[in-house]
Design an enzyme around this catalytic site. Structure first.
Site, PDB file in Angstrom:
ATOM      1  N   CYS A   2     -22.555  -7.282   9.318  1.00 33.15           N
ATOM      2  CA  CYS A   2     -20.645  -7.378   9.511  1.00 33.15           C
ATOM      3  C   CYS A   2     -19.696  -8.172   9.363  1.00 33.15           C
ATOM      4  CB  CYS A   2     -20.907  -7.773  11.354  1.00 33.15           C
ATOM      5  SG  CYS A   2     -22.420  -7.474  12.426  1.00 33.15           S
ATOM      6  N   ARG A  27     -19.716  -2.836   3.631  1.00 33.91           N
ATOM      7  CA  ARG A  27     -20.467  -3.897   3.703  1.00 33.91           C
ATOM      8  C   ARG A  27     -21.218  -3.090   4.526  1.00 33.91           C
ATOM      9  NH1 ARG A  27     -19.388  -9.900   3.417  1.00 33.91           N
ATOM     10  NH2 ARG A  27     -20.364 -10.045   5.516  1.00 33.91           N
ATOM     11  N   TRP A  76     -22.253  -3.944  12.542  1.00 35.80           N
ATOM     12  CA  TRP A  76     -23.873  -4.095  12.231  1.00 35.80           C
ATOM     13  C   TRP A  76     -24.589  -4.226  13.018  1.00 35.80           C
ATOM     14  CZ3 TRP A  76     -28.603  -5.097  10.499  1.00 35.80           C
ATOM     15  CH2 TRP A  76     -29.245  -4.061   9.959  1.00 35.80           C
ATOM     16  N   ASN A 102     -20.343 -12.880  13.272  1.00 34.30           N
ATOM     17  CA  ASN A 102     -21.795 -12.729  12.266  1.00 34.30           C
ATOM     18  C   ASN A 102     -22.801 -13.073  12.222  1.00 34.30           C
ATOM     19  OD1 ASN A 102     -19.310 -10.783  11.364  1.00 34.30           O
ATOM     20  ND2 ASN A 102     -19.627 -11.148   9.353  1.00 34.30           N
ATOM     21  N   GLY A 103     -23.455 -12.585  12.657  1.00 39.38           N
ATOM     22  CA  GLY A 103     -25.163 -13.402  12.679  1.00 39.38           C
ATOM     23  C   GLY A 103     -25.863 -13.312  14.060  1.00 39.38           C
ATOM     24  N   GLU A 489     -36.483   0.012  -9.675  1.00 32.89           N
ATOM     25  CA  GLU A 489     -35.653   0.036  -9.185  1.00 32.89           C
ATOM     26  C   GLU A 489     -34.609   1.453  -9.702  1.00 32.89           C
ATOM     27  OE1 GLU A 489     -33.165  -2.111  -8.767  1.00 32.89           O
ATOM     28  OE2 GLU A 489     -31.119  -1.336  -9.077  1.00 32.89           O
ATOM     29  N   LYS A 493     -32.675   3.236  -6.329  1.00 29.90           N
ATOM     30  CA  LYS A 493     -31.115   3.420  -6.203  1.00 29.90           C
ATOM     31  C   LYS A 493     -31.272   5.256  -5.365  1.00 29.90           C
ATOM     32  CE  LYS A 493     -29.752   1.301  -7.035  1.00 29.90           C
ATOM     33  NZ  LYS A 493     -30.031  -0.917  -7.454  1.00 29.90           N
ATOM     34  N   GLU A 496     -31.787   4.665  -1.365  1.00 31.29           N
ATOM     35  CA  GLU A 496     -30.864   4.321  -1.013  1.00 31.29           C
ATOM     36  C   GLU A 496     -29.494   5.295  -0.578  1.00 31.29           C
ATOM     37  OE1 GLU A 496     -29.491   0.331  -1.660  1.00 31.29           O
ATOM     38  OE2 GLU A 496     -29.828   0.900  -3.850  1.00 31.29           O
ATOM     39  N   HIS A 512     -56.221   5.727  -9.821  1.00 34.24           N
ATOM     40  CA  HIS A 512     -56.220   4.669  -9.179  1.00 34.24           C
ATOM     41  C   HIS A 512     -56.129   5.127  -7.608  1.00 34.24           C
ATOM     42  CE1 HIS A 512     -58.120   2.090 -12.073  1.00 34.24           C
ATOM     43  NE2 HIS A 512     -57.009   1.804 -12.741  1.00 34.24           N
ATOM     44  N   LYS A 612     -24.115  -3.940   2.836  1.00 38.58           N
ATOM     45  CA  LYS A 612     -23.952  -4.896   1.382  1.00 38.58           C
ATOM     46  C   LYS A 612     -24.424  -6.372   1.385  1.00 38.58           C
ATOM     47  CE  LYS A 612     -22.486  -4.619  -3.048  1.00 38.58           C
ATOM     48  NZ  LYS A 612     -23.775  -4.346  -3.965  1.00 38.58           N
TER      49      LYS A 612
END
Ligand code: M6R
Length: 617
Positions: A2, A27, A76, A102-103, A489, A493, A496, A512, A612
């Protein structure tokens, strides 16, 4: 997640709020809304599910919302599905009060029950609505708005940054924060509140960071900040160095590509102030930030590198490097697991928290746990003045500038280089690295930004190559040691931004179990830049090839032939000191993911379901 923007000034609020919300879009959000107080004291609210464009259209289709004081929000969803009603701002039953938040309010159900018993009617499923209804309840009781705000703060539990409007005081907005970022901006046309500095850059770079439990009353020409006890506070104003163009696309199709291309500059800005040029005299790594703590490692017998997502992958690289350099146990830990896994904290543990935003809740919670249990915390952070930066004992800033794309690129490379530099710096102070190797690393650090620039000259190669692979629905990344960390990484990438299933394996581990998934046509990205194990990687490539896998490899100039001869495609990066090699090695992986997502027509800068900065647990 948010985003909040608020404005109290001498000009119409709606355009400023919409511009601020646009800058907060990165965000991640699923609905947006604004509330404006008209001069005669009427709150006007518009909020819609979907992108900001939907809100803009809805506003254009109705009578304008007029007023010079207002609040805006991008939501969000956490409590309640994304829809018009659950979008913020939320309004009290009488329509007198509006709140953006927010939160998460943890005890919202209990408060909601008690308000329901008192006859309050709720419109939404959100935790936020209890704030505004509770505020109205206390305001009716006391007829004093500030008293009511403090009553609410005493009652609610959880994390919050809030902007509040009240129709009885149409010239002001109130801001409150606890465990969620909020700052105040001082502009020529008025004053602002925002959850993120990028929302303010077009208007001002003079800001004050609010601390937990502070309350601010903001009008066009005045900002008052009060502590939890209601006393006025003198707060410092800070100048933000970032400029507005840094947070704009500047001709690139996506922020992600722009930020990939900004890496040489970001690396140069992060490295050069901390290295003394090796000319005739010997070179040196210097951390002025640690000048007062020359004995940082005194009594330290273990290091924890704590972070989330990509920043955790930086920690994985750091584990290999710092353990070798310092000769003590170093563990890379997921921040979300850290405080529940019984880490061996105390004075003998140094905790290094890595975070681009400096606001990731899991990382913040790990930091607090470490401090509570007596460990020193050093953080590597990109956003100045962020919560993690402020609560750490020491902060090393990455000078990457604002990172807008959800998929991190330049923050990742600058975090990696900074962590490696820290390791080398500490090894030098502890006399654990020979002068020859030390000097070589310092020299290589100086040329690193140019080498990244060399990788970036080859965009066409990536564009062309990737066109052959964008239709795969599963991709494996394999590597050894720091290349394994790099694979994590690369795989993240790809996942996402392109939504392709992908996994990363230590190449020696394939046999294995996972090798059973390799069949003709399976795409394997093989990372073979870690010199000591390149031959072993070659064998792993042969293993998957002989089962029909198609291999895209990444290696250095020196091993191009050995690796290239086994792969369908090879991305070659310049050679640097082994320790620094991942800083170059990640760039082809970023480009690979970017062009695959582009070919698949994905929303690269704002991937589905992602935010974000992740400020919930
Ligand atoms: O702001 P932080 O560095 O603390 O964020 C941590 C992760 O959420 C972040 O790295 C995330 O994994 C990225 N979107 C990956 O590209």
């Amino acid at each position: 997640m948010c985003g909040i923007i608020g404005f109290a000034g001498n000009t119409e609020a709606v355009p400023i709020l919409l511009d601020g919300l646009e800058r907060l879009e990165y965000r991640g959000y699923d609905s947006a809304g604004v509330a404006v107080a008209s001069p005669e004291g009427r709150l006007q609210v518009k909020k819609c599910k979907g992108r900001l464009g939907v809100l803009r259209e809805a506003l254009a289709a109705q009578k304008p919302l007029t007023g010079q004081v207002g609040i805006g929000h991008t939501r969000w969803a956490t409590h309640g599905e994304p829809n018009d009603v659950n979008a913020h701002p939320h309004v009290s039953q009488s329509g007198k009060l509006a709140v953006v938040h927010n939160g998460i309010i943890e005890n919202y159900l209990e408060i909601k029950q008690s308000l329901l018993h008192k006859g309050v009617v709720f419109a939404s499923d959100t935790d936020t609505e209890v704030i505004v209804q509770l505020l109205e309840y206390y305001y009716k009781k006391s007829s004093n708005l500030m008293d009511a705000v403090y009553e609410v703060l005493n009652r609610i539990k959880g994390a919050y940054a809030m902007g509040i409007l009240c129709s009885d005081f149409p010239e002001q907005l109130i801001a409150v924060r606890k465990d969620a970022p909020l700052l105040i901006g001082y502009g020529a046309d008025g004053n602002y509140i925002a959850s993120d500095v990028t929302a303010l850059l077009a208007h001002t770079r003079t800001v004050t960071y609010m601390e937990d439990d502070e309350v601010a009353v903001v009008t066009a020409d005045h900002v008052q900040i009060l502590g939890r006890d209601g006393c006025f506070l003198e707060k410092e104003k800070h100048q933000i160095q970032w400029d507005v163009s840094a947070a704009e696309k500047g001709g690139y199709a996506h922020f992600m590509l722009k930020e990939i291309m900004e890496q040489p500059e970001a690396i140069r800005k992060t490295v050069s102030p901390r290295t003394i040029q090796p000319r005739l005299a010997d070179g040196e790594i210097v951390f002025e930030e640690l000048e007062d703590e020359r004995d940082l490692m005194k009594g330290i017998s273990r290091i924890y590198l704590v972070a989330c997502g990509s920043a955790y992958h930086v920690g994985m690289i750091g584990k290999y490097a710092l353990e070798r350099l310092l000769g003590i146990p170093v563990e890379a830990c997921l921040a979300s697991e850290f405080r529940y896994s019984g880490p061996l904290l105390g004075e003998s543990a140094l905790v290094i928290v890595i975070s681009q935003s400096g606001e990731t809740l899991d990382s913040m919670a790990a930091l607090r746990e470490a401090k509570r249990r007596g460990s020193k915390v050093l953080s590597i952070v990109n956003v100045m003045g962020s919560s993690i930066a402020r609560e750490s004992d020491h902060v090393l800033y990455t000078w990457a500038g604002p990172e807008i794309a959800v998929a991190t690129t330049k923050a990742y490379t600058t975090q990696t280089v900074l962590l490696l530099m820290l390791g080398v710096y500490l090894a030098r102070r502890l006399d654990r690295i020979g002068n020859g190797e030390y000097q070589e690393i310092v020299r290589e650090l100086h040329g690193l930004h140019e080498r990244i620039g060399m990788v970036l000259k080859n965009l066409e190669l990536y564009q062309k190559t990737v066109a052959r692979y964008f239709n795969h629905d599963s991709v494996f990344y394999i590597g050894r040691n720091q290349d394994y960390a790099l694979g994590m990484e690369g795989s993240l990438k790809l996942k996402e931004i392109s939504y392709i299933h992908s996994e990363s394996y230590a190449a020696g581990e394939l046999k294995h179990g996972t090798i059973s998934l390799i069949e003709p046509g399976t795409l394997v990205v093989a990372l073979a830049a870690y010199e000591p194990l390149v031959e072993k990687m070659r064998s792993n490539i042969v293993e998957v090839r002989s089962r029909g896998a198609e291999v895209v490899a990444m290696t250095t100039e020196e091993t191009r032939d050995m690796i290239g001869s086994q792969a369908s495609e090879v991305f070659v990066i310049p050679k640097t000191h082994t320790l620094l090699q991942p800083v170059l090695g990640v760039v082809p992986l970023q480009l690979f993911a970017y062009y695959i997502a582009l070919n698949r027509g994905c929303d690269i800068d704002k991937p589905r379901n992602l935010a974000k900065s992740v400020t919930v647990e």
